[in-house]
Design a protein around this motif. Structure first.
Motif, PDB file in Angstrom:
ATOM      1  N   LEU A 432     -44.463 -10.019 -11.364  1.00 65.76           N
ATOM      2  CA  LEU A 432     -44.139  -9.032 -11.620  1.00 65.76           C
ATOM      3  C   LEU A 432     -44.379  -7.790 -12.257  1.00 65.76           C
ATOM      4  O   LEU A 432     -44.547  -8.791 -13.699  1.00 65.76           O
ATOM      5  CB  LEU A 432     -43.221  -9.116 -11.432  1.00 65.76           C
ATOM      6  CG  LEU A 432     -41.973  -7.572 -11.802  1.00 65.76           C
ATOM      7  CD1 LEU A 432     -41.882  -6.624 -10.244  1.00 65.76           C
ATOM      8  CD2 LEU A 432     -40.773  -8.450 -11.533  1.00 65.76           C
ATOM      9  N   VAL A 433     -44.923  -6.572 -12.419  1.00 64.24           N
ATOM     10  CA  VAL A 433     -45.169  -5.967 -13.290  1.00 64.24           C
ATOM     11  C   VAL A 433     -43.922  -4.683 -13.175  1.00 64.24           C
ATOM     12  O   VAL A 433     -44.048  -4.075 -12.447  1.00 64.24           O
ATOM     13  CB  VAL A 433     -46.642  -5.506 -13.719  1.00 64.24           C
ATOM     14  CG1 VAL A 433     -47.136  -6.829 -13.782  1.00 64.24           C
ATOM     15  CG2 VAL A 433     -47.787  -4.884 -12.254  1.00 64.24           C
ATOM     16  N   TYR A 434     -44.323  -4.228 -14.814  1.00 62.85           N
ATOM     17  CA  TYR A 434     -43.652  -2.790 -15.019  1.00 62.85           C
ATOM     18  C   TYR A 434     -44.400  -2.200 -15.835  1.00 62.85           C
ATOM     19  O   TYR A 434     -44.277  -2.060 -16.294  1.00 62.85           O
ATOM     20  CB  TYR A 434     -42.278  -2.952 -15.248  1.00 62.85           C
ATOM     21  CG  TYR A 434     -41.337  -1.690 -15.188  1.00 62.85           C
ATOM     22  CD1 TYR A 434     -40.306  -1.517 -14.177  1.00 62.85           C
ATOM     23  CD2 TYR A 434     -41.963  -0.467 -15.553  1.00 62.85           C
ATOM     24  CE1 TYR A 434     -39.760  -0.830 -13.470  1.00 62.85           C
ATOM     25  CE2 TYR A 434     -41.090   0.397 -15.202  1.00 62.85           C
ATOM     26  CZ  TYR A 434     -40.238   0.159 -14.653  1.00 62.85           C
ATOM     27  OH  TYR A 434     -38.732   1.925 -14.255  1.00 62.85           O
ATOM     28  N   LEU A 435     -45.315  -1.066 -14.843  1.00 62.24           N
ATOM     29  CA  LEU A 435     -46.329  -0.283 -15.787  1.00 62.24           C
ATOM     30  C   LEU A 435     -45.588   0.738 -16.511  1.00 62.24           C
ATOM     31  O   LEU A 435     -44.700   1.487 -16.731  1.00 62.24           O
ATOM     32  CB  LEU A 435     -47.999  -0.085 -14.865  1.00 62.24           C
ATOM     33  CG  LEU A 435     -47.939  -0.948 -14.080  1.00 62.24           C
ATOM     34  CD1 LEU A 435     -49.143   0.203 -12.699  1.00 62.24           C
ATOM     35  CD2 LEU A 435     -48.933  -1.693 -14.488  1.00 62.24           C
ATOM     36  N   GLU A 436     -45.929   1.085 -18.168  1.00 63.52           N
ATOM     37  CA  GLU A 436     -45.536   1.494 -18.924  1.00 63.52           C
ATOM     38  C   GLU A 436     -45.881   3.655 -18.279  1.00 63.52           C
ATOM     39  O   GLU A 436     -47.410   3.460 -18.014  1.00 63.52           O
ATOM     40  CB  GLU A 436     -45.863   1.352 -20.065  1.00 63.52           C
ATOM     41  CG  GLU A 436     -45.463   0.172 -20.733  1.00 63.52           C
ATOM     42  CD  GLU A 436     -45.870   0.297 -22.146  1.00 63.52           C
ATOM     43  OE1 GLU A 436     -44.707  -0.102 -22.995  1.00 63.52           O
ATOM     44  OE2 GLU A 436     -47.121   0.518 -22.421  1.00 63.52           O
ATOM     45  N   ASN A 437     -45.387   4.396 -19.007  1.00 58.31           N
ATOM     46  CA  ASN A 437     -45.367   5.687 -18.617  1.00 58.31           C
ATOM     47  C   ASN A 437     -46.270   6.065 -17.059  1.00 58.31           C
ATOM     48  O   ASN A 437     -47.419   6.893 -17.528  1.00 58.31           O
ATOM     49  CB  ASN A 437     -46.828   6.116 -19.583  1.00 58.31           C
ATOM     50  CG  ASN A 437     -46.417   7.639 -19.992  1.00 58.31           C
ATOM     51  OD1 ASN A 437     -45.599   7.584 -20.651  1.00 58.31           O
ATOM     52  ND2 ASN A 437     -48.307   8.242 -20.247  1.00 58.31           N
ATOM     53  N   TYR A 438     -45.691   6.035 -16.475  1.00 56.90           N
ATOM     54  CA  TYR A 438     -45.460   6.457 -15.140  1.00 56.90           C
ATOM     55  C   TYR A 438     -46.240   8.438 -15.332  1.00 56.90           C
ATOM     56  O   TYR A 438     -45.319   8.787 -15.751  1.00 56.90           O
ATOM     57  CB  TYR A 438     -44.795   6.436 -13.809  1.00 56.90           C
ATOM     58  CG  TYR A 438     -44.477   6.662 -12.733  1.00 56.90           C
ATOM     59  CD1 TYR A 438     -45.770   6.615 -12.238  1.00 56.90           C
ATOM     60  CD2 TYR A 438     -43.201   7.270 -12.027  1.00 56.90           C
ATOM     61  CE1 TYR A 438     -46.129   6.654 -10.662  1.00 56.90           C
ATOM     62  CE2 TYR A 438     -43.273   7.881 -10.393  1.00 56.90           C
ATOM     63  CZ  TYR A 438     -44.087   7.681  -9.950  1.00 56.90           C
ATOM     64  OH  TYR A 438     -43.918   8.067  -9.214  1.00 56.90           O
ATOM     65  N   ASN A 439     -47.127   8.490 -14.869  1.00 54.68           N
ATOM     66  CA  ASN A 439     -47.492   9.965 -14.724  1.00 54.68           C
ATOM     67  C   ASN A 439     -48.740  10.555 -13.277  1.00 54.68           C
ATOM     68  O   ASN A 439     -48.703   8.724 -12.118  1.00 54.68           O
ATOM     69  CB  ASN A 439     -48.782  10.220 -15.520  1.00 54.68           C
ATOM     70  CG  ASN A 439     -49.507   9.361 -16.100  1.00 54.68           C
ATOM     71  OD1 ASN A 439     -50.279   8.656 -15.080  1.00 54.68           O
ATOM     72  ND2 ASN A 439     -49.755   8.911 -16.923  1.00 54.68           N
ATOM     73  N   MET A 440     -48.712  11.189 -12.959  1.00 54.72           N
ATOM     74  CA  MET A 440     -50.060  11.508 -11.737  1.00 54.72           C
ATOM     75  C   MET A 440     -51.223  10.414 -11.742  1.00 54.72           C
ATOM     76  O   MET A 440     -50.983  10.489 -10.380  1.00 54.72           O
ATOM     77  CB  MET A 440     -50.573  13.196 -12.120  1.00 54.72           C
ATOM     78  CG  MET A 440     -49.660  14.076 -11.844  1.00 54.72           C
ATOM     79  SD  MET A 440     -49.622  15.669 -12.430  1.00 54.72           S
ATOM     80  CE  MET A 440     -50.681  15.734 -10.675  1.00 54.72           C
ATOM     81  N   THR A 441     -51.534  10.111 -12.916  1.00 50.55           N
ATOM     82  CA  THR A 441     -52.823   8.999 -12.480  1.00 50.55           C
ATOM     83  C   THR A 441     -52.576   7.581 -11.849  1.00 50.55           C
ATOM     84  O   THR A 441     -53.119   7.329 -10.996  1.00 50.55           O
ATOM     85  CB  THR A 441     -53.693   9.292 -13.774  1.00 50.55           C
ATOM     86  OG1 THR A 441     -54.066  10.494 -14.227  1.00 50.55           O
ATOM     87  CG2 THR A 441     -54.787   8.170 -13.972  1.00 50.55           C
ATOM     88  N   LEU A 442     -51.116   7.044 -13.077  1.00 48.71           N
ATOM     89  CA  LEU A 442     -50.898   6.184 -12.745  1.00 48.71           C
ATOM     90  C   LEU A 442     -49.691   5.952 -11.441  1.00 48.71           C
ATOM     91  O   LEU A 442     -50.331   4.966 -10.761  1.00 48.71           O
ATOM     92  CB  LEU A 442     -49.861   5.840 -13.269  1.00 48.71           C
ATOM     93  CG  LEU A 442     -49.710   4.352 -13.234  1.00 48.71           C
ATOM     94  CD1 LEU A 442     -50.544   2.759 -12.539  1.00 48.71           C
ATOM     95  CD2 LEU A 442     -48.434   3.607 -14.287  1.00 48.71           C
ATOM     96  N   GLY A 443     -49.092   7.007 -11.124  1.00 52.98           N
ATOM     97  CA  GLY A 443     -48.465   7.482  -9.793  1.00 52.98           C
ATOM     98  C   GLY A 443     -49.724   7.316  -7.908  1.00 52.98           C
ATOM     99  O   GLY A 443     -49.555   6.320  -7.357  1.00 52.98           O
ATOM    100  N   ALA A 444     -51.013   7.949  -8.666  1.00 54.70           N
ATOM    101  CA  ALA A 444     -51.883   8.265  -7.157  1.00 54.70           C
ATOM    102  C   ALA A 444     -52.709   6.772  -6.630  1.00 54.70           C
ATOM    103  O   ALA A 444     -52.739   6.358  -6.125  1.00 54.70           O
ATOM    104  CB  ALA A 444     -53.054   8.969  -7.900  1.00 54.70           C
ATOM    105  N   MET A 445     -52.847   5.886  -8.269  1.00 55.48           N
ATOM    106  CA  MET A 445     -53.445   4.371  -8.332  1.00 55.48           C
ATOM    107  C   MET A 445     -52.440   3.781  -7.900  1.00 55.48           C
ATOM    108  O   MET A 445     -52.661   3.060  -6.436  1.00 55.48           O
ATOM    109  CB  MET A 445     -53.569   3.812  -9.831  1.00 55.48           C
ATOM    110  CG  MET A 445     -55.008   3.187  -9.559  1.00 55.48           C
ATOM    111  SD  MET A 445     -54.956   2.112 -11.417  1.00 55.48           S
ATOM    112  CE  MET A 445     -55.118   3.705 -11.980  1.00 55.48           C
TER     113      MET A 445
END
Length: 570
Positions: A432-445
């Motif tokens: 399980l991972v909780y990725l930091e700094n959710y933004n548009m690029t990360l959201g799309a990925m």
């Protein structure tokens, strides 16, 4: 492509936050991303729109998560001059008797045909203003309620004034995306009174303004509806007793409620999903609230491998999102190949950033949303032992999370920390991972790279839930509570799966405690076995997610509904 002049633009779209570019840090979550997608589709469809928001030089915030799972905020300033064009026209607003000078910065959103929609960012950080007034457009959702009210004066009143200064004289519809911009009604009231040669307002002005305004309400959570003590409103706006005396301005005799103000001064009001419209009518009794279900901008949120696949098999998909229904004719192996390319990109990113070493061949569940308690991001971890058994006995699972909590939302921060604790408990069984700094690029990925999209709001508090729509466009089946858009998008076992029972009315008789068991049952008996044992059927569900949901839950269809039902009512 022939452009229209400023004087030919007929729709003005106002939103407190707009997510239009990853490097322009003026959004926090779904409301801003929806606004950006709305503007993009308006450009694609040549809708004669102009948009207004605030600048937020300091951005929202950059999220860091400590070793103990606690969220910490860091400044997120961005390069204004490098991305926006300052325009020469300026205007003023009066706050607490002070003159506040406003300038605007322009960004042009270009559609597929070359048609553009201008977007203006209002800015008070000018030498003419005092030090505190210069900060009023620094922070998105920063400061106290006094700071917020001042910002909303700038957005609503200042927004109309800058449009007039720029020559936008023939706006037929002022569209308020949530209640933050509701004070634009005061400026329109004053304009109407002035046209009649008066320096004060009368009830007849209200009818004229109501004819010009459209309002979209989003959240059902009380904290999302801004209301200000009437004494504060009088202090900020001045002794505008002609305004406060108008029917529908003061709510419950003691507050300026921005949602109520927008409701009372709009000819057309809508919620953002069918269920949300129904729930809004139960809360705001006495108002006729329609519904136009949200969408997402397909060309923005479809991953590169699927863009190439659609370009090959459905070449007009960017111009005509409805044509995505032909995804059912794309060979299954090509769908799976595109998915695995997107998944490998995500897994490679996760492994590089976290060192967790996830495996692209393992069933991957994704959850990435703004962190808020009603979204119940930790529902998956209510019974960790059962979750472990499913992974060890039925088929391996790995999980990817992301999402920011509001800096002052202590309970939402605790929720993120709870997921971190679950991560430690699952160590050795489920990655399980909780990725930091959710933004548009990360959201799309994430929305394109996982295998299953998980959504677990407490119904009926979901407004719409556009993250799941982005997943569907990339062929990702949804596993979601029947709330928001998923009531409309779920065909059980075809486009995804439901969690728990549907909600009736305002949900007082629904047992939310049963949702975790329902979630585990679907994973154990349907989803995990299907993924590992019947890949052909799983890919068929992917194709149906695109063809049925991707072709409908997009902002092209949404904007067509606004044009037909809301914008050009005579």
């Amino acid at each position: 492509m022939q452009q229209v002049t400023n004087n030919q633009r007929s729709i003005a779209y106002f939103s407190m936050e707009i997510g239009i570019d990853e490097k322009i840090n003026t959004y926090s979550g779904g409301l801003g991303i929806l606004a950006g997608d709305t503007i993009r589709s308006s450009a694609d469809l040549k809708v004669p729109m102009v948009a207004v928001t605030l600048l937020y030089r300091k951005g929202y915030f950059h999220q860091k998560i400590e070793a103990d799972g606690w969220q910490r905020e860091e400044p997120a300033a961005w390069d204004v001059e490098g991305h926006l064009e300052e325009i020469p026209q300026k205007t003023i607003v009066i706050l607490e008797g002070r003159t506040i000078y406003l300038r605007a910065w322009k960004y042009e959103v270009k559609g597929v045909s070359g048609f553009t929609v201008p977007l203006y960012f209002l800015d008070t950080d000018m030498p003419e203003n005092n030090e505190w007034d210069r900060t009023l457009t620094h922070h998105l959702y920063g400061g106290d309620e006094h700071y917020r009210l001042c910002q909303e004066v700038i957005l609503g009143i200042g927004g109309v004034r800058i449009l007039r200064a720029l020559g936008y004289q023939n706006i037929q519809s002022f569209h308020m995306n949530e209640g933050h911009a509701a004070l634009l009604t005061l400026e329109l009231l004053d304009e109407h009174a002035k046209k009649d040669g008066r320096g004060y307002l009368i009830e007849n002005d209200s009818k004229a303004v109501r004819h010009k305004c459209v309002f979209t309400t989003h959240t059902l959570v009380p904290a999302g509806h801004d209301k200000f003590p009437i004494d504060m409103a009088r202090k900020v706006l001045g002794q505008r007793e002609d305004f406060f005396a108008l029917e529908g301005v003061i709510h419950d005799g003691n507050s300026l409620n921005m949602t109520r103000l927008a409701l009372n001064f709009s000819r057309y009001v809508n919620g953002v999903a069918r269920k949300h419209g129904e729930a809004s009518r139960l809360i705001f009794t006495g108002y006729f609230i329609n519904s136009i279900t949200n969408g997402v901008h397909a060309a923005t949120w479809v991953s590169e491998p699927f863009q190439k696949l659609f370009d090959k098999h459905i070449p007009i998909w960017k111009q005509d999102n409805f044509s995505l229904r032909y995804a059912l004719s794309i060979p299954k192996q090509e769908i799976w190949s595109a998915h695995m390319q997107a998944k490998k990109k995500l897994i490679d990113f996760v492994n590089k950033e976290t060192g967790v070493l996830m495996d692209e061949n393992i069933l991957t569940i994704g959850f990435a949303r703004r962190a808020a308690t009603y979204k119940r991001a930790d529902l998956l971890f209510q019974d960790l032992e059962r979750l472990k058994r499913i992974s060890t006995q039925v088929g391996d699972i790995q999980i990817i999370y992301a999402g920011k909590a509001h800096p002052r939302d202590y309970e939402a921060k605790k929720l993120i920390q709870h997921i971190f604790h679950a991560k430690q408990s699952l160590n050795g069984n489920i990655k399980l991972v909780y990725l930091e700094n959710y933004n548009m690029t990360l959201g799309a990925m994430i929305t394109s790279g996982v295998d299953i999209w998980l959504n677990t709001p407490e119904p009926p508090l979901e407004a719409s839930g556009t993250s799941g729509m982005k997943a569907a466009l990339n062929g990702i089946p949804n596993l979601s509570v029947l709330d928001g858009w998923w009531i409309e998008g779920n065909i059980e076992g075809v486009t995804g799966w439901s969690i728990g029972e549907p909600v009736v009315g305002n949900g007082e008789n629904r047992d939310h405690s049963l949702d975790a068991d329902s979630l585990y049952d679907k994973l154990e008996k349907m989803i995990v076995p299907l993924f590992y044992n019947n890949r052909d059927q799983f890919i068929s569900m992917m194709a149906h997610s695109i063809a049925i949901n991707g072709s409908f839950f997009n902002t092209h269809r949404m904007m067509q509904e606004y044009v037909l039902n809301a914008y050009f009512i005579s």
